[in-house]
Design an enzyme around this catalytic site. Structure first.
Site, short mmCIF file in Angstrom:
data_model
loop_
_atom_site.label_atom_id
_atom_site.label_comp_id
_atom_site.label_asym_id
_atom_site.label_seq_id
_atom_site.Cartn_x
_atom_site.Cartn_y
_atom_site.Cartn_z
CD GLU A 1 -1.96 -2.26 0.74
OE1 GLU A 1 -2.52 -2.80 -0.23
OE2 GLU A 1 -1.20 -2.89 1.51
CG ASN B 1 -2.05 -5.03 -3.00
OD1 ASN B 1 -1.92 -5.62 -1.93
ND2 ASN B 1 -1.76 -3.74 -3.14
CG ASP C 1 -6.02 -4.21 -1.75
OD1 ASP C 1 -4.85 -4.57 -1.92
OD2 ASP C 1 -6.54 -4.12 -0.63
#
Length: 626
Positions: free
Chosen positions: A204, A288, A330
């Protein structure tokens, strides 16, 4: 990379290399032997098959109603407690969320702490942790006669430490991740032979994912394999995907990205591992791509979202299957890998790997070469994919639920949390059933553009989450399910709804039982054949870890962490109200605080609460004075 390692000199290590190989094999055999004992729970998943299944049946569906607490232990911390404790030879090893304390308890008198490790960490790690300050567990290495038995742990600030299992003293410590770029550690270490395998976190924040093997005795790096980039960084074997060339082969770790985007492209692996001594392959999934906004990274973005089979000795990838090319939602592909041996639909015996993915599909592969055997929806409400083509391995997308910049996608099922997340599930080999905890949650997705800045969140989307179609969208309940799944037929034998997502996972036993914890704070036991609820107990806080079981002095125990948190609990833990906060989790779990509050510890159950404190002398103070 700075590192503190206590070890012999490099020259001495070279001289000892042949002995090290043999001692590593000895230690691995010892670990396998320990994992087969019902007295122990020596690694995440119980054994290398990673099936969370125990042959114990002293506690069974006929007497499970008699379960009572035998003893408890508070960790003194209130953030989410994921994973499960370890039990090895009469001791329980307990881990915590940040600051990643470790406790050793003797099972004869668990009220006395044998040792505790409370590391000093860089507090800056808290600011770059994605989704609460969790940690998924410990690993155990049994020693080899020269090096003592070790407890391996990861720290949020990116360090890996080896502790003497008897004393708690630090044997070595090494920096694996750089928090300045947002790279942290939440994963449980994984011991194979003379190595400890460590993943990475931080996709992230644009962290490029990698998997590292360290010498378990010294902390020296043996190999490191990246998820993106040139083939030499990926450690692709010369025969990579030779049995399935349609999955892709060489040059794609850069060729499926625009420019140098792979350098900040994510693909971290912070989930669970499995290992097959027969193939000598470690199985795991990469996460991801970064950022979440798909418009900013054209291409398939290999090898994020991939199931890898890597050689434990060299790190070389023998196969890689990308489940979600060019991920738009995601759906980090790091979930549990469970190994089994079953006959396929043609009656052929197969060595299988089953993986329930965040993208709403449960995959089963031949673990010898990565060939896709089956791919079925985790629930019939999955809408991002219509199906998976078993010949090509490609998902068939529904463009209505894509997240491109010119399209505001609504009612995407599953949400970014996935219909399955980090929960560690179980497999019953007698029934050939997988028992899976499900997050029945959907979402709306609004993308936006943003620049990359090292150490800052690199997402590019605003999410709103809510119960799936089978839940109660008016009252924000019915966000979870428990299911019994046959990987060969694709059938679900039973499914049961839960108030909230079943986040922590399940444990199955030969007592015909499936145990799991709930976010609203219950430990539950269901009939393996029917799914009927046979017993439940209200624990002090919500559960985001999975149950484990062991025996001590002839008595079977079931233990589970309590301590709500993780991604579902960020709103409760950090007192957030904006429904889009917590990357969308706050809205979905707006009712969670009505049912549980923060806590942190272990509850241990047995039939009628039988345990060490039946002896009135256990735990009592005795004066040494005469």
């Amino acid at each position: 990379m700075s590192r503190f390692v206590t070890s012999v000199s490099a020259l001495a290590m070279l001289a000892l290399a042949p002995a090290a190989l043999s001692s590593g094999a000895y230690a691995n055999d010892k670990l396998v032997e320990l994992s087969k004992s019902d007295d122990n729970w020596v690694m995440p998943g119980k054994n290398y098959d990673s099936n969370n299944f125990s042959d114990l049946k002293q506690i069974n569906k006929g007497n499970v109603k008699q379960l009572r607490p035998a003893w408890t232990f508070s960790t003194g911390l209130l953030n989410g407690h994921e994973g499960a404790p370890l039990v090895v030879d009469g001791k329980m090893y307990i881990h915590t969320s940040f600051p990643n304390n470790t406790f050793a308890l003797g099972l004869d008198d668990p009220g006395t702490i044998l040792w505790q490790d409370k590391p000093k960490q860089n507090p800056a790690a808290r600011a770059v942790a994605c989704c609460d300050l969790v940690n998924r567990g410990l690993a155990y290495w049994p020693g080899d006669g020269k090096t003592p038995a070790l407890i391996l742990k990861t720290q949020l600030d990116g360090n890996v430490a080896a502790l003497n299992a008897e004393t708690g003293e630090t044997v070595w410590k090494v920096e694996n991740s750089d928090i300045k770029v947002g790279s942290t550690l939440t994963i449980a270490p994984y011991v194979v032979k003379d190595k400890v395998i460590i993943g990475s976190s931080g996709a992230e924040l644009g962290v490029r994912g990698y998997l590292t093997a360290y010498d378990v005795k010294t902390g020296e790096q043996v190999w490191r394999a990246y998820a993106t980039g040139p083939d030499k960084d990926l450690l692709l074997a010369s025969d990579f995907n030779i049995k399935n060339p349609h999955y892709g082969q060489k040059g794609l770790g850069t060729g499926t990205w625009e420019g140098d985007a792979w350098k900040i492209g994510g693909g971290t692996n912070w989930g669970w591992y499995a290992y097959d001594p027969g193939t000598n392959l470690i199985y795991f999934g990469t996460g991801n791509p970064a950022p979440w906004n798909e418009t900013m990274r054209p291409g398939d973005n290999k090898w994020t979202m991939t199931i890898f089979g890597r050689d434990a000795d060299t790190g070389e990838a023998k196969f890689g299957y990308q489940k979600t090319p060019h991920d738009e939602w995601d759906y980090a592909g790091v979930n549990v890998m469970m190994l089994s041996e079953q006959k396929d639909k043609d009656g052929k015996a197969r060595k299988l790997l089953t993986h329930p993915d965040r993208n709403g599909i449960v995959y089963t592969l031949d673990r010898t070469d990565g060939a896709l055997v089956s791919a079925n929806k985790l629930d019939d409400t999955v809408n991002v994919f219509k199906s998976v083509d078993l010949k090509t391995g490609q998902p068939v997308r529904d463009p209505e639920y894509g997240t491109r910049m010119d399209h505001l996608a609504k009612d995407i099922c599953p949400s970014a949390m996935g219909y399955h997340n980090q929960g560690h599930d179980s497999y019953d080999p007698k029934r050939e059933l997988f028992f899976m905890g499900i997050n029945h949650i959907c979402m709306d997705w609004e993308p936006f553009m943003l620049p990359y800045r090292a150490g800052q969140f690199f997402v590019g989307a605003t999410l709103n989450m809510y119960p799936g179609p089978k839940g109660d969208r008016q009252n924000y309940e019915g966000l979870g399910q428990i299911k019994a799944y046959n990987a060969i037929t694709g059938d679900y034998k039973w499914e049961k709804m839960e108030r909230f997502a079943v986040w922590g996972g399940t444990m199955a036993t030969a007592g015909d039982l499936v145990f799991y914890g709930t976010l609203d704070g219950y430990l539950k036991a269901r009939d393996s054949d029917t799914g009927d609820l046979l017993w439940k107990f209200k624990i002090p806080s919500g559960a985001i870890g999975y149950p484990m079981t062991y025996t001590h002095k002839g008595t079977q125990y079931v233990a589970i962490y309590y301590g709500v948190g993780g991604w579902p609990g960020v709103g409760l833990v950090f007192d957030l109200a904006d429904p889009t906060a917590g990357l969308g989790a706050v809205g979905a779990f707006k009712k969670l605080a009505n049912y549980t509050q923060m806590g942190g510890g272990v509850v241990v159950f047995s039939l009628d609460g039988k345990g060490p404190y039946d002896d009135p002398n256990v735990g009592e103070w005795k004066s040494a004075a005469k």
